[in-house]
Write an enzyme that holds these catalytic residues in place. Structure first.
Site, PDB file in Angstrom:
ATOM      1  N   GLY A   9       0.736  -1.193   0.022  1.00  0.00           N
ATOM      2  CA  GLY A   9       0.092  -0.142  -0.047  1.00  0.00           C
ATOM      3  C   GLY A   9       0.851   1.362   0.006  1.00  0.00           C
ATOM      4  N   SER A  10       0.266   2.255   0.954  1.00  0.00           N
ATOM      5  CA  SER A  10       1.003   3.733   0.799  1.00  0.00           C
ATOM      6  C   SER A  10       2.492   3.716   1.311  1.00  0.00           C
ATOM      7  CB  SER A  10       0.074   4.735   1.490  1.00  0.00           C
ATOM      8  OG  SER A  10      -1.096   4.578   0.790  1.00  0.00           O
TER       9      SER A  10
END
Length: 614
Positions: free
Chosen positions: A326-327
């Site tokens: 993810g981020s």
């Protein structure tokens, strides 16, 4: 006077008869005597020939037998004799201890005793014996009475009684107990470092952790010797080579710090309990050389009682399981774009909250829009739209080559066992589908291990070099002298130092003004990035409502060196995000790391975060 005629005739008769008999004897006796002597001589010769024949046959048989034994079977019989007189002995050598970088013992061989009870030899009642030994071996007296009543002999009372308890037991001087000494692996820190150290089974073979991956370093070399044996079978040590029972004092030293390990475990467990999470992990790495200072996984197990643990716990999931980051992957994508010159630090992008890529619509978390934002603000707000626009400036094949150069699709080459390689779509699939580079820009569509993510962030913290994360420092003796250091791959330069420093400063704005504010520590400049990623399903797509929250931190910003990653899998609650679940863990770990590593506070002139408008 005339003699009687009768007497005269009688006298004459006897004389003549005697004369005839003598004549007869003189004529017949020599013939009989010669015959008998000849017979006797013949019999003697026959017996002599028979005797000589027997002796010659016996001698010949003995000669043949000697030929068989000495010539034909000589070598074989000599070997049999030597085998009876000699014995091959391989003396027991304890495994080398495992210690942390401060010489705290994590694993060691210790003597233990198997205790056998023979109630038929007790000189007291079973009940009296049970009352005496129950407090020593920490067992119920009534249960011991039942055990003693069940069998008269050969009861295994304890399989591995520690030496200090066995000494107390022996001091009771009770009849009917037998003590057999052996060695057992002992882990004094219990579950503190089980995910790194692992355990050994009853056959003294490593089954997890470094006990498994470093078996050759932990097993001391043993010389097999041949000793003479006396007639009653006793060994004769006089012929033993000098020093064959001596062994080295080397210990396997790890890069772990038990103090930091304990702090990380405490912080992780607290957040997991608070959010009812499935599992979690914390990794701390010195990016200068890849040394792992702490590696914690929860839930875990006590290697002293490994038989009671679930088998899946023996495989460290931060090394052996893949997830979509993810981020937390966004800073690496920014570094790739900066290194290729497709963006500049002060570029501004428009984030309307969504963007169309091929036939898909990509949105920000919670459908937020941020308008005009620069690159630092894209990281601050974790804008998916901004990241898609950045990566769209790269040619897909160039972007793919950089992902491979960063290590995706490979392993981190760690010295921990059971590592799996990260996964990346094929180049053909990646280039032909516009959605692949777009989803990869915000950390989805590929997978890696938590340890590999730490390795990649290490390249941001050390000036752009990809180092090998490792837990083995080497073999050290009792005086601290290093005797062996493993060979590791040379670091690979991925990014320029200027690029990585700029990205770390942008990450500082995440902690100063963005989603990572909770990780702030007064007087210290910290870079970070939150991540709240969906969990991929084995059948394709994503699991509904399942997420992995994470936070990666780098400190100190002015001279980056340490990377701290915290992950919490499937936390529960509406407020379960990387910023609320994982970031507090990283802060607690950094607060412990600062005094341990003696990291000085940032100077007042450096203690200002990057201006996101610059």
């Amino acid at each position: 006077m005339r003699k009687s005629p009768t007497k005269s005739r009688f006298k004459n008769f006897r004389h003549s008869d005697f004369t005839r008999r003598r004549q007869f004897s003189k004529q017949s006796l020599p013939e009989n005597s010669t015959t008998n002597n000849q017979e006797k001589l013949g019999n003697s010769r026959t017996r002599l020939f028979i005797t000589w024949g027997v002796l010659i046959a016996a001698g010949l048989g003995l000669a043949i037998n000697l030929y068989q034994l000495q010539i034909l079977q000589g070598a074989k019989l000599t070997e049999r004799a030597r085998n009876q007189q000699m014995v091959n002995l391989r003396p027991f050598m304890p495994r080398r201890p495992v210690i942390d970088r401060s010489n705290n013992v994590l694993a060691i061989d210790r003597p233990v005793y198997t205790v056998f009870a023979h109630p038929k030899l007790f000189d007291k009642s079973n009940k009296e014996i049970a009352k005496l030994i129950a407090p020593v071996i920490n067992k119920d007296a009534d249960e011991l009475v039942k055990i003693f009543d069940s069998k008269k002999s050969g009861i295994t009372l304890a399989a591995a009684l520690p030496e200090e308890i066995a000494d107390r037991f022996i001091a009771l001087r009770l009849n009917g107990f037998e003590f057999t000494q052996k060695y057992s692996r002992f882990y004094p820190q219990e579950d503190l470092a089980a995910d790194v150290v692992g355990y050994v089974n009853l056959d003294r073979r490593g089954q997890a952790g470094v006990e498994y991956s470093q078996e050759k370093l932990l097993e001391r070399p043993v010389q097999t010797v041949r000793l003479s044996r006396s007639g009653n079978g006793a060994l004769m040590p006089n012929n033993a080579p000098e020093g064959f029972l001596h062994f080295d004092d080397l210990q396997l030293q790890l890069t772990l710090d038990s103090r930091l390990q304990r702090a990380a475990r405490s912080a992780l467990k607290q957040q997991m309990e608070k959010f009812g999470a499935k599992r979690g992990g914390v990794i701390v790495m010195d990016a200068m050389d890849g040394s792992i200072l702490a590696l914690v996984s929860q839930p875990t197990y006590d290697p002293n009682q490994y038989s009671k643990a679930k088998i899946e716990l023996f495989k460290n999931w931060t090394v052996a399981d893949l997830y979509e980051p993810g981020s937390t992957f966004k800073p690496l994508n920014v570094a790739i774009a900066l290194e290729n010159g497709v963006i500049r630090p002060d570029d501004v992008f428009n984030d309307p909250g969504s963007i169309a890529v091929a036939d898909r619509i990509i949105k920000n978390a919670q459908n937020k829009s941020y308008g005009q934002i620069n690159i630092a603000q894209i990281l601050q707000h974790s804008s998916n739209i901004g990241m898609v626009q950045i990566i769209q400036r790269l040619q897909p094949n160039v972007y793919y080559n950089w992902l491979e150069r960063l290590g995706l699709g490979q392993t981190s080459d760690t010295d921990l066992p059971f590592e799996v390689g990260s996964r990346l779509k094929s180049q053909e699939e990646f280039i032909s589908s516009p959605i692949e580079p777009a989803t990869t820009s915000f950390g989805q569509g590929f997978s890696l291990t938590p340890l590999q993510l730490v390795q990649m962030h290490g390249a941001l913290a050390n000036g752009g070099k990809l180092v090998t994360p490792h837990v083995i420092r080497g073999l050290v003796d009792s005086k601290g002298q290093m005797h062996y250091v493993p060979n590791r791959p040379m670091p690979r330069q991925i990014f320029s130092p200027a690029t990585t420093q700029r990205v770390v400063e942008m990450m500082e704005s995440v902690v100063a003004e963005g989603t990572g504010k909770v990780a702030q520590i007064p007087n210290y400049r910290i870079g970070g990035k939150t991540g709240t990623a969906q969990k991929a399903s084995a059948s394709g797509g994503y699991l509904a409502g399942a997420r992995i929250t994470s936070f990666v931190g780098i400190l100190p910003v002015e001279s980056p060196r340490y990377v701290v990653l915290a992950l919490v899998d499937e936390p529960k609650g509406e407020n379960a995000y990387g910023s609320t679940v994982a970031a507090p863990i990283v802060k607690a770990v950094m607060e412990a790391l600062i005094p341990i590593e003696q990291i000085p506070p940032s100077s007042s002139s450096d203690n200002n975060p990057v201006n996101p408008q610059n």
